[in-house]
Design a protein around this motif. Structure first.
Motif, PDB file in Angstrom:
ATOM      1  N   ARG A 301       5.823   8.176  -3.519  1.00 35.67           N
ATOM      2  CA  ARG A 301       4.521   8.492  -4.049  1.00 35.67           C
ATOM      3  C   ARG A 301       3.815   7.718  -2.885  1.00 35.67           C
ATOM      4  O   ARG A 301       3.769   6.643  -2.498  1.00 35.67           O
ATOM      5  N   ASP A 302       2.453   8.721  -2.982  1.00 37.02           N
ATOM      6  CA  ASP A 302       1.601   8.108  -1.626  1.00 37.02           C
ATOM      7  C   ASP A 302       0.425   7.459  -2.537  1.00 37.02           C
ATOM      8  O   ASP A 302      -0.503   7.886  -2.930  1.00 37.02           O
ATOM      9  N   TYR A 303       0.519   6.129  -2.300  1.00 29.88           N
ATOM     10  CA  TYR A 303      -0.637   5.139  -3.180  1.00 29.88           C
ATOM     11  C   TYR A 303      -1.632   5.148  -2.280  1.00 29.88           C
ATOM     12  O   TYR A 303      -2.928   4.482  -2.934  1.00 29.88           O
ATOM     13  N   ASN A 304      -1.727   5.831  -1.224  1.00 34.62           N
ATOM     14  CA  ASN A 304      -3.052   5.744  -0.248  1.00 34.62           C
ATOM     15  C   ASN A 304      -3.917   7.189  -0.576  1.00 34.62           C
ATOM     16  O   ASN A 304      -4.956   7.423  -0.133  1.00 34.62           O
ATOM     17  N   GLU A 305      -3.263   8.222  -1.547  1.00 39.35           N
ATOM     18  CA  GLU A 305      -3.842   9.189  -1.876  1.00 39.35           C
ATOM     19  C   GLU A 305      -5.037   9.230  -2.924  1.00 39.35           C
ATOM     20  O   GLU A 305      -4.625   8.979  -4.041  1.00 39.35           O
ATOM     21  N   SER A 306      -6.387   9.126  -2.442  1.00 37.42           N
ATOM     22  CA  SER A 306      -7.486   8.812  -3.311  1.00 37.42           C
ATOM     23  C   SER A 306      -7.786   9.891  -4.471  1.00 37.42           C
ATOM     24  O   SER A 306      -8.002   9.648  -5.412  1.00 37.42           O
ATOM     25  N   ASP A 307      -7.373  11.037  -4.164  1.00 37.44           N
ATOM     26  CA  ASP A 307      -7.375  12.134  -5.450  1.00 37.44           C
ATOM     27  C   ASP A 307      -6.226  12.463  -5.849  1.00 37.44           C
ATOM     28  O   ASP A 307      -5.904  13.940  -6.208  1.00 37.44           O
ATOM     29  N   SER A 308      -5.112  11.823  -5.947  1.00 35.86           N
ATOM     30  CA  SER A 308      -3.881  11.989  -6.376  1.00 35.86           C
ATOM     31  C   SER A 308      -3.712  12.651  -7.731  1.00 35.86           C
ATOM     32  O   SER A 308      -4.453  12.159  -8.801  1.00 35.86           O
ATOM     33  N   SER A 309      -2.878  13.587  -8.226  1.00 37.24           N
ATOM     34  CA  SER A 309      -2.784  13.955  -9.397  1.00 37.24           C
ATOM     35  C   SER A 309      -1.674  13.176 -10.243  1.00 37.24           C
ATOM     36  O   SER A 309      -1.323  13.599 -11.374  1.00 37.24           O
ATOM     37  N   ASP A 310      -0.926  12.030  -9.350  1.00 44.44           N
ATOM     38  CA  ASP A 310       0.150  11.522  -9.993  1.00 44.44           C
ATOM     39  C   ASP A 310      -0.451  10.175 -10.850  1.00 44.44           C
ATOM     40  O   ASP A 310      -1.323   9.601 -10.187  1.00 44.44           O
ATOM     41  N   ASN A 311       0.020   9.998 -11.904  1.00 43.71           N
ATOM     42  CA  ASN A 311      -0.570   9.000 -12.804  1.00 43.71           C
ATOM     43  C   ASN A 311      -0.494   7.729 -12.359  1.00 43.71           C
ATOM     44  O   ASN A 311      -1.198   6.792 -12.374  1.00 43.71           O
ATOM     45  N   PHE A 312       0.791   7.514 -12.037  1.00 46.80           N
ATOM     46  CA  PHE A 312       1.026   6.046 -11.252  1.00 46.80           C
ATOM     47  C   PHE A 312       0.284   5.730 -10.250  1.00 46.80           C
ATOM     48  O   PHE A 312      -0.266   4.665  -9.893  1.00 46.80           O
ATOM     49  N   VAL A 313       0.103   6.901  -9.209  1.00 46.48           N
ATOM     50  CA  VAL A 313      -0.763   6.514  -8.024  1.00 46.48           C
ATOM     51  C   VAL A 313      -2.319   6.059  -8.666  1.00 46.48           C
ATOM     52  O   VAL A 313      -2.943   5.300  -7.889  1.00 46.48           O
ATOM     53  N   SER A 362      17.379 -10.458   4.431  1.00 51.17           N
ATOM     54  CA  SER A 362      16.406 -10.018   5.029  1.00 51.17           C
ATOM     55  C   SER A 362      15.819  -9.072   4.092  1.00 51.17           C
ATOM     56  O   SER A 362      16.450  -8.720   2.899  1.00 51.17           O
ATOM     57  N   LEU A 363      14.513  -8.425   4.188  1.00 53.78           N
ATOM     58  CA  LEU A 363      14.097  -7.757   3.155  1.00 53.78           C
ATOM     59  C   LEU A 363      13.512  -6.237   3.876  1.00 53.78           C
ATOM     60  O   LEU A 363      13.280  -6.268   5.065  1.00 53.78           O
ATOM     61  N   SER A 364      13.802  -5.147   3.263  1.00 50.07           N
ATOM     62  CA  SER A 364      13.171  -3.943   3.697  1.00 50.07           C
ATOM     63  C   SER A 364      12.208  -3.260   2.612  1.00 50.07           C
ATOM     64  O   SER A 364      12.389  -3.630   1.496  1.00 50.07           O
ATOM     65  N   VAL A 365      11.028  -2.790   3.276  1.00 42.63           N
ATOM     66  CA  VAL A 365       9.917  -2.282   2.174  1.00 42.63           C
ATOM     67  C   VAL A 365      10.382  -0.960   1.516  1.00 42.63           C
ATOM     68  O   VAL A 365      10.538  -0.009   2.651  1.00 42.63           O
ATOM     69  N   ARG A 366      10.304  -0.744   0.329  1.00 45.67           N
ATOM     70  CA  ARG A 366      10.528   0.824  -0.089  1.00 45.67           C
ATOM     71  C   ARG A 366       9.538   1.516   0.079  1.00 45.67           C
ATOM     72  O   ARG A 366       9.528   2.830   0.415  1.00 45.67           O
ATOM     73  N   ASN A 367       8.404   1.223  -0.013  1.00 48.39           N
ATOM     74  CA  ASN A 367       7.078   2.311   0.260  1.00 48.39           C
ATOM     75  C   ASN A 367       5.891   1.576   0.950  1.00 48.39           C
ATOM     76  O   ASN A 367       5.331   0.530   0.273  1.00 48.39           O
ATOM     77  N   PRO A 368       5.786   1.942   2.012  1.00 42.94           N
ATOM     78  CA  PRO A 368       4.566   1.270   2.852  1.00 42.94           C
ATOM     79  C   PRO A 368       3.317   1.417   2.400  1.00 42.94           C
ATOM     80  O   PRO A 368       2.549   0.672   2.489  1.00 42.94           O
ATOM     81  N   THR A 369       2.835   2.497   1.541  1.00 46.73           N
ATOM     82  CA  THR A 369       1.713   2.747   1.004  1.00 46.73           C
ATOM     83  C   THR A 369       1.487   1.864  -0.047  1.00 46.73           C
ATOM     84  O   THR A 369       0.261   1.523  -0.349  1.00 46.73           O
ATOM     85  N   ALA A 428       4.046   7.027   3.080  1.00 48.06           N
ATOM     86  CA  ALA A 428       5.053   6.775   2.149  1.00 48.06           C
ATOM     87  C   ALA A 428       6.456   6.777   2.429  1.00 48.06           C
ATOM     88  O   ALA A 428       7.301   6.287   2.024  1.00 48.06           O
ATOM     89  N   THR A 429       6.950   7.853   3.255  1.00 49.87           N
ATOM     90  CA  THR A 429       8.343   8.098   3.897  1.00 49.87           C
ATOM     91  C   THR A 429       8.643   7.632   5.079  1.00 49.87           C
ATOM     92  O   THR A 429       9.570   7.804   5.827  1.00 49.87           O
ATOM     93  N   GLY A 430       7.655   6.920   5.644  1.00 51.80           N
ATOM     94  CA  GLY A 430       8.021   5.952   7.080  1.00 51.80           C
ATOM     95  C   GLY A 430       7.505   6.630   8.080  1.00 51.80           C
ATOM     96  O   GLY A 430       7.735   6.160   9.469  1.00 51.80           O
ATOM     97  N   GLU A 431       6.658   7.871   8.099  1.00 50.41           N
ATOM     98  CA  GLU A 431       6.281   8.371   9.545  1.00 50.41           C
ATOM     99  C   GLU A 431       5.104   7.604  10.015  1.00 50.41           C
ATOM    100  O   GLU A 431       4.493   7.036   9.039  1.00 50.41           O
ATOM    101  N   ILE A 432       4.795   7.686  11.131  1.00 52.37           N
ATOM    102  CA  ILE A 432       3.402   7.261  11.723  1.00 52.37           C
ATOM    103  C   ILE A 432       2.840   8.291  12.444  1.00 52.37           C
ATOM    104  O   ILE A 432       3.318   8.775  13.472  1.00 52.37           O
ATOM    105  N   THR A 433       1.592   8.753  11.755  1.00 50.63           N
ATOM    106  CA  THR A 433       0.842  10.135  12.253  1.00 50.63           C
ATOM    107  C   THR A 433      -0.509   9.508  13.295  1.00 50.63           C
ATOM    108  O   THR A 433      -0.914   8.507  12.812  1.00 50.63           O
ATOM    109  N   VAL A 434      -0.709  10.552  13.533  1.00 54.15           N
ATOM    110  CA  VAL A 434      -2.139  10.309  14.547  1.00 54.15           C
ATOM    111  C   VAL A 434      -2.948  11.946  14.333  1.00 54.15           C
ATOM    112  O   VAL A 434      -2.233  12.774  13.755  1.00 54.15           O
TER     113      VAL A 434
END
Length: 509
Positions: A301-313, A362-369, A428-434
């Motif tokens: 889930r993309d928690y950076n999406e400001s107009d999300s249709s997802d209730n959790f977001v 060690s720890l790994s993050v499940r969702n960077p957003t 949310a899935t690990g890409e780094i975009t430009v």
């Protein structure tokens, strides 16, 4: 009724008084924390970009009889819970610890875990569960409180909260003698430690609002030597509203705590979520710590999406925006541990997966957003996740030469200028975009060898376009595990075996 305290001999070999509280707004943390996505905790102390700025002095606590000026925004952190949840009729053991651990082992494990909490999300607070089996003077408690000492020695704040065990059930205290004996032991040990805060009971849902306030007042009056601004009184019910306890003048000077989850309500719009939070908080934002809130972190889930249709977001965005807007504190549930309702081995709300054995954790993050939203709530980042990436060893920022969008263009280090060809976004899935998501950072050709060129390419979801950040500052390819490296001769980006050089270390700017 007021319960007089029984005398108790303090536990020996207490840790030294911890360093002063480190404020949230630390410039170096702000630069580093908003991108870190995975944490090899053993490396964190050596070259973490989150090295703390000099600690800010602590304002002396006000006497218990006086109402201190409260600032709940000082709390930005996470819950460290037991696997399966903290409601245990026996020792409560957070994930990664073992009941067989001694004090030194608990401290070492906790130090590794806290390094990860700090380096990834900028946490300055950890909320820990206690019960009558898990306090100083008990077999497990004498070891477990190494986790408290490890936190305070790092300058982290600790919230100690009581979860139901054999002394309580159904949201009510069944054995007040055991309950108060537990708190006597804890207060005797940490009553003079400025970084330790006390939350008398988690989710007192077995009481009416007025009955719970009476019990909370009883607790507060029992410990007059503890400043009220180190007490956190749960809201009524399942901590579902704080207006009643905040409005009770007998509890003036204490913080109050709120819990709200999306699963408790029907789906709502963002505005409806904001209105619900504000209704449950009233005018008490500066006193309120939202010390439980969370949402799924393992399903993209993309928690950076400001107009999300997802209730959790919508819920998470409303929660974090409300925290910022009202000057509240926030403590996410959970960082580690928690319920296994939807996943057999972990809580799908958990921020991190735990790796390693012994004290090498060690720890790994499940969702960077999700991390992005928390760093925003904590005051460590802005509303948008776009940032520059600066290399430590080769001065400058990760740059697409000439602002081109041509596939297979190798990226480089160039003077930082804030241009669109230097603005990178975590997904949310690990890409780094430009370029606003038009292109992805790509290990070109999908190869996993030293010297593989790194550039831009159309986003395609392949593992050679997925990256994880580590607390030693490295950025690693999910496909090969190799580090994003900069050639000192050409300033070009490439993959290379991780070896600890500063040309493999990255920071957000």
């Amino acid at each position: 009724m007021h319960h007089p305290r029984a005398p108790r001999t303090p536990r020996g070999d207490r840790s030294p008084e911890p360093p002063a509280h480190r404020r949230l707004f630390r410039a170096v943390l702000t630069a580093a924390l908003t991108t870190l996505l995975a944490v090899p905790a053993g490396a964190a102390s050596a070259a973490s970009p989150a090295a703390a700025a000099p600690a800010a002095p602590v304002t002396p606590a006000a006497p218990a009889a006086e109402a201190a000026e409260l600032d709940a925004s000082r709390f930005g952190g996470v819950n460290w819970a037991a696997p399966g949840d903290n409601f245990i009729d026996g020792p409560v053991v957070p994930e990664g610890l073992s009941e067989s651990d001694d004090y030194a082992t608990v401290r070492a494990k906790a130090d590794a875990v806290y390094s990860g909490f700090e380096s990834t999300v900028g946490a300055n607070t950890v909320r820990l569960p206690i019960n009558t089996y898990s306090v100083p003077g008990t077999a497990w408690g004498d070891a477990y409180f190494g986790a408290v000492d490890a936190a305070t020695d790092r300058g982290m704040q600790v919230i100690l909260s009581y979860w139901e065990d054999g002394a309580a059930s159904g949201g009510r205290i069944d054995d007040e003698a055991a309950f108060f004996a537990m708190w006597d032991a804890v207060v005797d040990e940490y009553g003079s430690t400025d970084l330790v805060y006390f939350e008398p009971m988690n989710e007192p849902h077995g009481y009416s609002a007025s009955a719970w306030a009476d019990l909370a007042v009883d607790w507060v009056e029992r410990y007059p030597s503890v400043p009220r601004d180190r007490m956190i009184v749960s809201g009524s019910g399942y901590n579902g509203e704080v207006v009643s306890v905040c409005g009770d003048s007998r509890l003036d000077g204490t913080y109050v705590s709120l819990h709200l989850y999306a699963f408790q309500f029907d789906s709502m719009s963002y505005d409806e979520w904001v209105n619900l939070f504000r209704e449950r908080i009233g005018s008490c934002g500066a006193r309120t710590v939202l010390d439980e809130f969370g949402a799924p972190m393992d399903d993209g889930r993309d928690y950076n999406e400001s107009d999300s249709s997802d209730n959790f977001v919508r819920y998470i965005r409303a929660a974090t925006d409300t925290v910022q807007d009202l000057g509240m504190g926030s403590v996410y549930w959970p960082a580690l541990g928690g319920k296994h309702t939807y996943r057999p081995d972990y809580d799908w709300y958990s921020l991190f997966a735990l790796h390693g054995s012994g004290t090498d954790l060690s720890l790994s993050v499940r969702n960077p957003t999700g991390i992005d939203r928390l760093t925003y709530a904590f005051g460590l980042s802005g509303r948008t996740p776009d940032t520059g990436l600066a290399n430590v060893g080769v001065p400058g920022c990760l740059d697409v030469p000439g602002g081109t969008q041509e596939n297979r263009t190798q990226v480089q280090i160039y003077d930082c200028n804030g241009g669109s060809n230097q603005q990178w976004t975590r997904t949310a899935t690990g890409e780094i975009t430009v370029y606003g998501g038009a292109k992805c950072l790509d290990a070109l050709g999908g190869a996993g060898d030293d010297g593989t060129r790194v550039g831009i390419y159309d986003c395609n979801g392949q593992d050679n376009q997925r990256w994880t950040f580590h607390s030693d500052g490295t950025l690693r390819s999910a496909a090969s595990g190799l580090c994003l490296d900069v050639s000192r001769e050409t300033s070009k980006a490439q993959l290379w075996s991780c070896w600890g050089g500063d040309n493999q270390q990255w920071q957000v700017v």
